[in-house]
Structure formats: C-alpha cells, structure tokens
Design a protein around this motif. Structure first.
Motif, PDB file in Angstrom:
ATOM      1  N   LYS A 212      -2.508  13.948  -5.659  1.00 46.01           N
ATOM      2  CA  LYS A 212      -2.045  12.960  -4.945  1.00 46.01           C
ATOM      3  C   LYS A 212      -2.646  11.664  -5.310  1.00 46.01           C
ATOM      4  O   LYS A 212      -2.091  10.470  -5.256  1.00 46.01           O
ATOM      5  CB  LYS A 212      -1.976  13.362  -3.484  1.00 46.01           C
ATOM      6  CG  LYS A 212      -1.741  12.162  -2.579  1.00 46.01           C
ATOM      7  CD  LYS A 212      -1.735  12.450  -0.921  1.00 46.01           C
ATOM      8  CE  LYS A 212      -1.018  11.466  -0.098  1.00 46.01           C
ATOM      9  NZ  LYS A 212      -1.651  10.117  -0.548  1.00 46.01           N
ATOM     10  N   LYS A 213      -3.992  11.645  -5.317  1.00 40.11           N
ATOM     11  CA  LYS A 213      -4.738  10.593  -5.925  1.00 40.11           C
ATOM     12  C   LYS A 213      -4.377  10.059  -7.035  1.00 40.11           C
ATOM     13  O   LYS A 213      -4.318   8.734  -7.362  1.00 40.11           O
ATOM     14  CB  LYS A 213      -6.458  11.018  -5.863  1.00 40.11           C
ATOM     15  CG  LYS A 213      -7.253   9.739  -5.724  1.00 40.11           C
ATOM     16  CD  LYS A 213      -8.504  10.206  -5.739  1.00 40.11           C
ATOM     17  CE  LYS A 213      -9.481   8.823  -5.860  1.00 40.11           C
ATOM     18  NZ  LYS A 213     -10.931   9.195  -5.862  1.00 40.11           N
TER      19      LYS A 213
ATOM     20  N   ASP B  77      -1.041   8.508  -6.688  1.00 37.67           N
ATOM     21  CA  ASP B  77      -0.976   7.215  -5.785  1.00 37.67           C
ATOM     22  C   ASP B  77      -1.501   6.103  -6.991  1.00 37.67           C
ATOM     23  O   ASP B  77      -1.093   4.744  -6.723  1.00 37.67           O
ATOM     24  CB  ASP B  77      -1.931   7.234  -4.806  1.00 37.67           C
ATOM     25  CG  ASP B  77      -1.262   8.034  -3.702  1.00 37.67           C
ATOM     26  OD1 ASP B  77      -0.039   8.444  -3.501  1.00 37.67           O
ATOM     27  OD2 ASP B  77      -2.022   8.495  -2.753  1.00 37.67           O
TER      28      ASP B  77
ATOM     29  N   ASP C  57     -10.171   0.992   0.032  1.00 36.65           N
ATOM     30  CA  ASP C  57      -9.494   1.905  -0.807  1.00 36.65           C
ATOM     31  C   ASP C  57      -7.897   1.828  -0.268  1.00 36.65           C
ATOM     32  O   ASP C  57      -7.549   1.606   0.923  1.00 36.65           O
ATOM     33  CB  ASP C  57      -9.617   3.248  -1.266  1.00 36.65           C
ATOM     34  CG  ASP C  57      -9.849   4.094  -0.384  1.00 36.65           C
ATOM     35  OD1 ASP C  57      -9.235   4.178   0.669  1.00 36.65           O
ATOM     36  OD2 ASP C  57     -10.932   4.784  -0.331  1.00 36.65           O
ATOM     37  N   ASN C  58      -7.044   2.257  -1.011  1.00 37.14           N
ATOM     38  CA  ASN C  58      -5.702   2.164  -0.684  1.00 37.14           C
ATOM     39  C   ASN C  58      -5.188   3.148   0.333  1.00 37.14           C
ATOM     40  O   ASN C  58      -4.310   2.938   1.115  1.00 37.14           O
ATOM     41  CB  ASN C  58      -4.652   2.675  -1.810  1.00 37.14           C
ATOM     42  CG  ASN C  58      -4.494   1.217  -2.860  1.00 37.14           C
ATOM     43  OD1 ASN C  58      -4.747   0.305  -2.469  1.00 37.14           O
ATOM     44  ND2 ASN C  58      -4.402   1.770  -4.346  1.00 37.14           N
ATOM     45  N   SER C  59      -6.094   4.464   0.678  1.00 34.28           N
ATOM     46  CA  SER C  59      -5.831   5.306   1.503  1.00 34.28           C
ATOM     47  C   SER C  59      -5.729   4.448   2.995  1.00 34.28           C
ATOM     48  O   SER C  59      -5.109   4.977   3.826  1.00 34.28           O
ATOM     49  CB  SER C  59      -6.627   6.365   1.642  1.00 34.28           C
ATOM     50  OG  SER C  59      -8.117   5.899   1.803  1.00 34.28           O
TER      51      SER C  59
ATOM     52  N   GLU D 218      -2.473   2.913   3.524  1.00 29.53           N
ATOM     53  CA  GLU D 218      -1.326   4.113   3.708  1.00 29.53           C
ATOM     54  C   GLU D 218      -1.413   4.488   4.955  1.00 29.53           C
ATOM     55  O   GLU D 218      -0.341   4.832   5.616  1.00 29.53           O
ATOM     56  CB  GLU D 218      -1.595   5.136   2.638  1.00 29.53           C
ATOM     57  CG  GLU D 218      -0.435   6.143   2.621  1.00 29.53           C
ATOM     58  CD  GLU D 218      -0.266   7.008   1.309  1.00 29.53           C
ATOM     59  OE1 GLU D 218       0.556   7.931   1.344  1.00 29.53           O
ATOM     60  OE2 GLU D 218      -1.403   6.983   0.332  1.00 29.53           O
ATOM     61  N   GLU D 219      -2.667   4.753   5.304  1.00 34.37           N
ATOM     62  CA  GLU D 219      -2.701   5.375   6.799  1.00 34.37           C
ATOM     63  C   GLU D 219      -2.505   4.381   7.886  1.00 34.37           C
ATOM     64  O   GLU D 219      -1.827   4.717   8.867  1.00 34.37           O
ATOM     65  CB  GLU D 219      -4.079   5.751   7.147  1.00 34.37           C
ATOM     66  CG  GLU D 219      -4.377   6.490   8.317  1.00 34.37           C
ATOM     67  CD  GLU D 219      -5.782   6.874   8.551  1.00 34.37           C
ATOM     68  OE1 GLU D 219      -6.276   7.096   9.794  1.00 34.37           O
ATOM     69  OE2 GLU D 219      -6.731   6.808   7.533  1.00 34.37           O
TER      70      GLU D 219
ATOM     71  N   LYS E  37       1.939   0.954   0.918  1.00 34.39           N
ATOM     72  CA  LYS E  37       0.887   2.031   0.447  1.00 34.39           C
ATOM     73  C   LYS E  37      -0.266   1.693  -0.231  1.00 34.39           C
ATOM     74  O   LYS E  37      -1.275   2.550  -0.610  1.00 34.39           O
ATOM     75  CB  LYS E  37       1.711   3.276  -0.386  1.00 34.39           C
ATOM     76  CG  LYS E  37       2.837   3.912   0.443  1.00 34.39           C
ATOM     77  CD  LYS E  37       3.355   5.035  -0.108  1.00 34.39           C
ATOM     78  CE  LYS E  37       4.552   5.687   0.798  1.00 34.39           C
ATOM     79  NZ  LYS E  37       4.881   6.858   0.097  1.00 34.39           N
ATOM     80  N   CYS E  38      -0.252   0.496  -0.797  1.00 35.92           N
ATOM     81  CA  CYS E  38      -1.444  -0.025  -1.896  1.00 35.92           C
ATOM     82  C   CYS E  38      -1.732  -1.670  -1.643  1.00 35.92           C
ATOM     83  O   CYS E  38      -0.935  -2.264  -0.931  1.00 35.92           O
ATOM     84  CB  CYS E  38      -1.215   0.432  -3.028  1.00 35.92           C
ATOM     85  SG  CYS E  38       0.138  -0.620  -3.868  1.00 35.92           S
TER      86      CYS E  38
END
Length: 241
Positions: free
Chosen positions: A33-34, A37, A162-164, A167-168, A176-177
C-alpha cells in the motif's frame, strides 16, 4: 516412548503460528500500500504541475493577445485569500471578535485560508483593523502546508509528517496526499471546506524586522500593515515562516 505433548500447548502453538502469519500478511500489505500510495502521489503531483503550467501559459498568451490588439487583459478575480491576525484582543469589538472566531483567528499571528465570496468580503471589511490579508501564490500555499502544516484528527493537532495523516483526515473526499491538499486549497475545489477545516490554523512567527507600532493600525494602502495587501501578502508570509 515419546512424551505426548499436552493439548493446551498444541493449541497455543497453533494460535501463535496463526498470529505470526497474520502479522506477516499485514506487514506485506502495508508495504504494498505504501509503495502504491507513493506512485499515486508522484502521479498526482505531475498531473497538477502540468495543470498549473497550462494555466500560466494561457494567462501569458491572453496578455500577449490583448497587448497585440491594443487592449488590456484583466485576470479573473482571486478565489482564495490568506488572513493573518496582527492585533491582540484589547479594544476589539464583540462583532469583530465573533468574525475572527468564525475565521479561526483566535491568537495573534494565526493565519487561515478563506474562500472569497460576497459574504466573506463583507466580513473581512469589518475586521480590517485587526488583520492583514491578500491573495497567496501557489508557492506560499505549498510553503505553509509543508513547513507549518498541522492537521486536525480527533480534535487533536497532528503534524503533517506524511501522507497517511492527510488520508486519515480527508481521504473520504479523495484527498490522499500533500499534492491533492495543496491543489484543493489553491484552486478552491469542490472539497475546499473539508480540506480547509482539516488544516489547523497556521501559527506564524513575528515577521523578521517586526511590525512598526506607528503603522500597525494604519491601512496598508496608507503605508501601514492592516487590511488588504493583495499579492504583497506573499512577501509578508516569507518573513513570518
């Protein structure tokens, strides 16, 4: 004669093997997934970069065409403003205080993005003595998000490391980023409200060189600091990041 292994030990070994297998599978899926992404983020950044370049080229072509025909090219009205609070709470009228709370400008040197329309322009005129605002460039939006960007997750201030995190917070609306977030804010896209509410108000430093006490209360057009300063807001942000 070999000793018989107790049933409880066999069950425990089977459970541990199952947990280890699940953990291994989860780790593999997380890595995949990483990787995906990262590819998506690079593709999104390239797509937006091409879009920005096409817009800039179109503006240059329109200016040249207007000049060749002996006219003037009038660009579209800005849709995005950046507001920075430059005064404290002393002497602020209740109405102005309420508007600044709506804009989430609760502390001095807080900054937020605002979508420009008739109602927000009317509110900005009422709080002009306490804030300065203008039209941020794409570079300014990027610097603010990359250098001073914090997201709101479960009512907590979380750094956008980071992008997570993005996204959350706003992945449900397709952001998402960082490239998606910057594009949504800068172009005032359909999900601007969710993207802007996800961003915690920026906490900027005092500008290098400081504000003059004599001109802080005077409008920018009269040589002061307050009110609308148009594209000059980008120079001020550079001094405050």
């Amino acid at each position: 004669m070999a000793l018989k292994v107790p049933e409880s030990v066999l069950k425990k070994q089977a459970t541990q093997a199952k947990i280890a297998e699940q953990a291994k599978q989860a780790s593999y899926e997380a890595r995949q997934k990483k990787r995906q992404d990262k590819k998506d983020a690079i593709a999104a950044a390239e797509k937006y970069s091409a879009e920005y370049k096409a817009t800039e080229d179109a503006a240059i072509a329109n200016r040249r065409q207007a000049k060749a025909q002996g006219g003037f090219y009038v660009p579209a009205m800005p849709k995005l403003a950046l507001i920075i609070r430059i005064r404290g709470t002393i002497g602020v009228s209740p109405k102005a205080k309420k508007i600044m709370q709506l804009f989430r400008l609760r502390q001095i040197h807080n900054a937020t993005f605002v979508k420009l329309n008739e109602s927000t322009l009317r509110m900005l005129r009422l709080i002009e003595p306490y804030v300065t605002y203008g039209y941020p460039s794409r570079s300014t939006v990027e610097k603010l998000i990359y250098k001073r960007g914090f997201g709101k997750l479960n009512k907590q201030r979380i750094p956008i490391a980071d992008n997570s995190v993005i996204e959350e917070g706003v992945g449900s609306v397709g952001i998402k980023c960082c490239a998606d977030l910057i594009h949504e804010i800068y172009t005032v896209g359909p999900n601007f409200k969710q993207a802007n509410n996800f961003l915690w108000p920026f906490k900027l430093a005092s500008p290098r060189g400081g504000f003059s006490n004599k001109t802080k209360l005077v409008h920018f057009l009269e040589g002061g600091e307050a009110g609308n300063r148009g594209e000059e807001i980008n120079k001020l942000v550079k001094r405050m990041i």
